[in-house]
Write a protein that holds these residues in place. Structure first.
Motif, PDB file in Angstrom:
ATOM      1  N   GLY A   1      12.122   7.172  54.871  1.00 25.78           N
ATOM      2  CA  GLY A   1      10.688   6.950  54.704  1.00 25.78           C
ATOM      3  C   GLY A   1      10.391   6.282  53.372  1.00 25.78           C
ATOM      4  N   LEU A   2      11.099   6.725  52.314  1.00 26.15           N
ATOM      5  CA  LEU A   2      10.896   6.119  51.001  1.00 26.15           C
ATOM      6  C   LEU A   2      11.306   4.658  51.002  1.00 26.15           C
ATOM      7  CD1 LEU A   2      12.065   8.911  48.527  1.00 26.15           C
ATOM      8  CD2 LEU A   2       9.748   8.133  49.031  1.00 26.15           C
ATOM      9  N   LEU A   3      12.449   4.379  51.665  1.00 28.01           N
ATOM     10  CA  LEU A   3      12.950   3.016  51.731  1.00 28.01           C
ATOM     11  C   LEU A   3      12.064   2.143  52.616  1.00 28.01           C
ATOM     12  CD1 LEU A   3      15.259   1.103  50.978  1.00 28.01           C
ATOM     13  CD2 LEU A   3      16.528   1.950  52.946  1.00 28.01           C
ATOM     14  N   ALA A   4      11.432   2.792  53.623  1.00 27.16           N
ATOM     15  CA  ALA A   4      10.668   2.030  54.621  1.00 27.16           C
ATOM     16  C   ALA A   4       9.422   1.403  54.015  1.00 27.16           C
ATOM     17  CB  ALA A   4      10.280   2.931  55.781  1.00 27.16           C
ATOM     18  N   ILE A   5       8.822   2.058  53.007  1.00 29.38           N
ATOM     19  CA  ILE A   5       7.553   1.545  52.474  1.00 29.38           C
ATOM     20  C   ILE A   5       7.731   0.173  51.813  1.00 29.38           C
ATOM     21  CG2 ILE A   5       5.701   2.000  50.818  1.00 29.38           C
ATOM     22  CD1 ILE A   5       6.076   5.001  51.598  1.00 29.38           C
ATOM     23  N   PRO A   6       8.726   0.023  50.898  1.00 26.65           N
ATOM     24  CA  PRO A   6       8.926  -1.343  50.376  1.00 26.65           C
ATOM     25  C   PRO A   6       9.294  -2.342  51.466  1.00 26.65           C
ATOM     26  CG  PRO A   6      10.611   0.170  49.549  1.00 26.65           C
ATOM     27  CD  PRO A   6       9.554   1.006  50.188  1.00 26.65           C
ATOM     28  N   VAL A   7      10.085  -1.906  52.471  1.00 22.87           N
ATOM     29  CA  VAL A   7      10.459  -2.840  53.544  1.00 22.87           C
ATOM     30  C   VAL A   7       9.217  -3.266  54.329  1.00 22.87           C
ATOM     31  CG1 VAL A   7      11.806  -3.151  55.650  1.00 22.87           C
ATOM     32  CG2 VAL A   7      12.787  -1.894  53.737  1.00 22.87           C
ATOM     33  N   ALA A   8       8.332  -2.290  54.622  1.00 20.24           N
ATOM     34  CA  ALA A   8       7.115  -2.609  55.363  1.00 20.24           C
ATOM     35  C   ALA A   8       6.239  -3.571  54.558  1.00 20.24           C
ATOM     36  CB  ALA A   8       6.342  -1.334  55.677  1.00 20.24           C
ATOM     37  N   LEU A   9       6.129  -3.319  53.244  1.00 26.58           N
ATOM     38  CA  LEU A   9       5.314  -4.204  52.406  1.00 26.58           C
ATOM     39  C   LEU A   9       5.947  -5.582  52.328  1.00 26.58           C
ATOM     40  CD1 LEU A   9       4.248  -1.731  49.571  1.00 26.58           C
ATOM     41  CD2 LEU A   9       2.926  -2.529  51.538  1.00 26.58           C
ATOM     42  N   ALA A  10       7.284  -5.636  52.304  1.00 28.41           N
ATOM     43  CA  ALA A  10       7.974  -6.929  52.282  1.00 28.41           C
ATOM     44  C   ALA A  10       7.708  -7.691  53.576  1.00 28.41           C
ATOM     45  CB  ALA A  10       9.473  -6.727  52.089  1.00 28.41           C
ATOM     46  N   ARG A  11       7.681  -6.954  54.705  1.00 29.87           N
ATOM     47  CA  ARG A  11       7.397  -7.594  56.000  1.00 29.87           C
ATOM     48  C   ARG A  11       5.989  -8.178  56.007  1.00 29.87           C
ATOM     49  NH1 ARG A  11       8.438  -9.117  60.299  1.00 29.87           N
ATOM     50  NH2 ARG A  11       8.455  -7.610  61.973  1.00 29.87           N
ATOM     51  N   LEU A  12       5.069  -7.499  55.296  1.00 34.83           N
ATOM     52  CA  LEU A  12       3.683  -7.958  55.266  1.00 34.83           C
ATOM     53  C   LEU A  12       3.451  -9.012  54.193  1.00 34.83           C
ATOM     54  CD1 LEU A  12       1.950  -4.487  55.647  1.00 34.83           C
ATOM     55  CD2 LEU A  12       1.823  -6.340  57.289  1.00 34.83           C
ATOM     56  N   SER A  13       4.472  -9.209  53.351  1.00 31.02           N
ATOM     57  CA  SER A  13       4.313 -10.101  52.205  1.00 31.02           C
ATOM     58  C   SER A  13       4.082 -11.541  52.646  1.00 31.02           C
ATOM     59  CB  SER A  13       5.556 -10.008  51.317  1.00 31.02           C
ATOM     60  OG  SER A  13       5.745 -11.196  50.605  1.00 31.02           O
ATOM     61  N   GLU A  14       3.358 -12.290  51.798  1.00 30.80           N
ATOM     62  CA  GLU A  14       3.099 -13.688  52.128  1.00 30.80           C
ATOM     63  C   GLU A  14       4.247 -14.582  51.677  1.00 30.80           C
ATOM     64  OE1 GLU A  14      -0.808 -14.244  50.549  1.00 30.80           O
ATOM     65  OE2 GLU A  14      -1.544 -12.858  52.080  1.00 30.80           O
ATOM     66  N   ASN A  15       5.139 -14.005  50.854  1.00 35.50           N
ATOM     67  CA  ASN A  15       6.310 -14.742  50.403  1.00 35.50           C
ATOM     68  C   ASN A  15       7.293 -14.871  51.568  1.00 35.50           C
ATOM     69  OD1 ASN A  15       8.842 -15.435  49.340  1.00 35.50           O
ATOM     70  ND2 ASN A  15       8.278 -14.587  47.339  1.00 35.50           N
ATOM     71  N   ARG A  16       7.594 -16.109  51.963  1.00 35.50           N
ATOM     72  CA  ARG A  16       8.451 -16.379  53.120  1.00 35.50           C
ATOM     73  C   ARG A  16       9.829 -15.729  53.006  1.00 35.50           C
ATOM     74  NH1 ARG A  16       7.615 -21.366  55.833  1.00 35.50           N
ATOM     75  NH2 ARG A  16       5.879 -21.051  57.274  1.00 35.50           N
ATOM     76  N   VAL A  17      10.469 -15.905  51.795  1.00 35.19           N
ATOM     77  CA  VAL A  17      11.834 -15.419  51.602  1.00 35.19           C
ATOM     78  C   VAL A  17      11.878 -13.902  51.747  1.00 35.19           C
ATOM     79  CG1 VAL A  17      13.798 -15.363  50.041  1.00 35.19           C
ATOM     80  CG2 VAL A  17      12.298 -17.354  50.073  1.00 35.19           C
ATOM     81  N   VAL A  18      10.964 -13.235  51.028  1.00 37.41           N
ATOM     82  CA  VAL A  18      10.918 -11.768  51.087  1.00 37.41           C
ATOM     83  C   VAL A  18      10.666 -11.311  52.524  1.00 37.41           C
ATOM     84  CG1 VAL A  18       9.644  -9.737  50.309  1.00 37.41           C
ATOM     85  CG2 VAL A  18      10.143 -11.571  48.707  1.00 37.41           C
ATOM     86  N   GLY A  19       9.713 -11.966  53.189  1.00 40.05           N
ATOM     87  CA  GLY A  19       9.365 -11.590  54.553  1.00 40.05           C
ATOM     88  C   GLY A  19      10.535 -11.730  55.508  1.00 40.05           C
ATOM     89  N   SER A  20      11.275 -12.855  55.408  1.00 38.42           N
ATOM     90  CA  SER A  20      12.350 -13.038  56.377  1.00 38.42           C
ATOM     91  C   SER A  20      13.554 -12.157  56.066  1.00 38.42           C
ATOM     92  CB  SER A  20      12.743 -14.512  56.509  1.00 38.42           C
ATOM     93  OG  SER A  20      12.648 -15.166  55.293  1.00 38.42           O
ATOM     94  N   LEU A  21      13.772 -11.846  54.779  1.00 36.82           N
ATOM     95  CA  LEU A  21      14.845 -10.904  54.446  1.00 36.82           C
ATOM     96  C   LEU A  21      14.558  -9.544  55.081  1.00 36.82           C
ATOM     97  CD1 LEU A  21      15.818 -11.537  50.718  1.00 36.82           C
ATOM     98  CD2 LEU A  21      17.262 -11.732  52.750  1.00 36.82           C
ATOM     99  N   ALA A  22      13.316  -9.087  54.923  1.00 35.15           N
ATOM    100  CA  ALA A  22      12.943  -7.796  55.499  1.00 35.15           C
ATOM    101  C   ALA A  22      13.041  -7.843  57.013  1.00 35.15           C
ATOM    102  CB  ALA A  22      11.524  -7.428  55.075  1.00 35.15           C
ATOM    103  N   PHE A  23      12.656  -9.001  57.595  1.00 36.17           N
ATOM    104  CA  PHE A  23      12.733  -9.143  59.046  1.00 36.17           C
ATOM    105  C   PHE A  23      14.182  -9.043  59.524  1.00 36.17           C
ATOM    106  CE2 PHE A  23      13.339 -11.858  62.788  1.00 36.17           C
ATOM    107  CZ  PHE A  23      12.483 -11.230  63.673  1.00 36.17           C
TER     108      PHE A  23
END
Lengths: 229, 250
Positions: A32-54
């Motif tokens: 759950g702790l790890l999921a929050i940054p991953v979820a925010l990364a998925r929502l991020s507008e930064n393409r690189v961060v978003g696709s890494l999380a994806f």
């Protein structure tokens, strides 16, 4: 009914159940702790961060948990010198830790998708209104978005915990003596099918108890939404 | 890296052909489980809607049990329990020792789990079909079987498709569990390769990638099937007007 088997192996089954519950609790909490940054990364507008999380989420949701646990348990052995120099080898040497590590990464991917969906389901106006009030980003997330998202996330999170309890049985394949592991051990010694049925009853009981707790939790968290008679 | 790739070559030196054979078994197992799971799932969904109390109870109990048990435990109970059951029956007739086929045990266990989830998908799809469909069919003089086959099921499929597609992706991953009962599926062939080459990380990673490719290919297939199932919807949206303007009954 074969009560001898129950008397003989009952205590070890209960002990195994304790291991299963600990394993799941630790994995769900860390995940759950790890999921929050991953979820925010998925929502991020930064393409690189978003696709890494994806990619992370897609990998852990698209491959079998059993394959993942093999990848960690057997695969980490290859990196033994590196891990030893980092002082991490004593952690990965133990099958229980490998299982907890794998489950954490796995559930983080699933939980990230749950939180992402919940955060997106909160109407935009909520964030915009909070911004108009001059609240800071973190305050908006903490006091406006998160409480509303939590209600949406509650039910899928409960399902995820149940899936994790069931999924954790694969830890027994890499020698962890969880409920499933103790059951297999008892069966290999007694050749009595009933041990599997006792394990089945224990698993069903845990799932049912969790389901009830979750229903109560939902009633409590949504009490302000309930229609007053 | 090059020597790792060489390990994937087909033939006696590499493990490519063994892993492909395992992949093929995984695909066959999943495809064979699907019709069994769908059929049982539909039956259970019908039992849950039944007017007979014990049938409803049976349906609910089935769902509760097979959704609550770990898939691995279900597999062991079916495999070892089936073995003992078969042995007891065979012993009545002869002294021969007969072993339960792991593939069949896999189909049964995975199919039961699939059916438990599918019955819930079907149950909510049933709720999405307006009562008028049943009443209209009854007014036309169709009996129950005909109503179900000709009127309800075609609509049910469309409503249930997204849920069932999800279950298919889960089934594809759950097949990996049969490697534990010594069935030579993708994961087990990978483990054999690992045992011989001592390259666990590389081979299990390759296996994960193959599972990913299978689910990506499935997603394309699912999209195509969904488009096919929706084709009536689009036509119906345009239909009435065309009928109103022209098309007198010939």
């Amino acid at each position: 009914m074969n009560l001898d088997v129950l008397a003989r192996y009952g205590p070890s089954l209960v002990h195994g159940l304790g291991t299963t519950l600990t394993l799941v609790a630790v994995s769900i909490a860390c995940g759950g702790l790890l999921a929050i940054p991953v979820a925010l990364a998925r929502l991020s507008e930064n393409r690189v961060v978003g696709s890494l999380a994806f990619a992370y989420v897609y990998f852990f949701r698209g491959t079998p948990l059993l394959a993942q646990i093999f990848l960690v348990y057997y695969g980490m052995g290859e990196f033994r010198p590196t891990l030893q120099s980092l002082g991490l080898w004593s952690f990965f040497r133990d099958a229980v830790n490998c299982a907890a590590f794998t489950f954490t990464l796995n559930t983080a991917a699933y939980q990230a998708e749950i939180y992402r969906g919940a955060i997106r389901s909160v109407p935009r106006g909520q964030a915009e209104a909070a911004e108009a009030l001059g609240l800071r980003r973190w305050t908006i997330f903490r006091y406006v978005i998160a409480p509303q998202a939590a209600i949406i996330a509650l039910r899928p999170l409960g399902n995820e915990i149940i899936l994790m309890i069931k999924g954790s049985a694969v830890a027994s394949i890499v020698t962890v003596l969880d409920l499933m592991g103790e059951t297999r051990l008892a069966f290999s010694r007694s050749f009595d099918m009933t041990v599997y049925l006792y394990a089945a009853v224990l698993y069903l009981a845990v799932v049912e108890v969790l389901r009830r707790i979750w229903n109560m939790l939902e009633v409590r968290l949504t009490r302000h939404l309930a229609l007053r008679a | 890296m090059a020597d790792l790739i060489a390990l994937l070559a087909p033939g006696p030196t590499g493990w490519g052909d063994e892993i492909l054979a395992g992949t093929w078994l995984t695909i066959r197992l999943a495809l064979a489980t699907l019709p069994f799971g769908l059929a049982v799932g539909l039956l259970i969904a019908l039992a849950k809607r039944s007017q007979v109390a014990w049938q409803r109870l049976l349906g609910e109990a089935f769902t509760t049990v097979f959704r609550g048990l770990p898939e691995l435990l279900t597999l062991f109970i079916v495999y070892y329990g089936g073995q003992m059951l078969l042995q007891t029956v065979v012993r009545l007739f002869s002294e021969r020792y007969i072993e339960v086929n792991g593939f069949v045990a896999g189909i049964v266990a995975l199919g039961l789990v699939f059916a438990a989830y599918a019955s819930e998908v079907f149950a909510s799809a049933f709720k999405g079909i307006p009562n008028g469909q049943w009443e209209g069919a009854a007014a036309l003089g169709l009996h129950r079987g005909q109503t179900l086959r000709l009127v309800i099921l075609p609509q049910l499929v469309r409503l249930a498709l997204p849920g069932l597609a999800n279950l298919w992706l889960i089934l594809l991953k759950d097949t990996s569990l049969v490697s534990v009962i010594a069935l030579n599926d993708l994961l087990r062939m990978t483990s054999v390769a690992v045992g011989n080459t001592k390259e666990p990380f590389f081979f299990y990673f390759v296996a994960c990638m193959i599972y990913l490719i299978m689910s990506i290919v499935s997603s394309f297939g699912i999209t195509a099937i969904e488009r096919w199932a929706e084709r009536g919807e689009q036509r119906r949206a345009m239909g009435p007007r065309r009928i109103a303007i022209g098309a007198a009954p010939s």
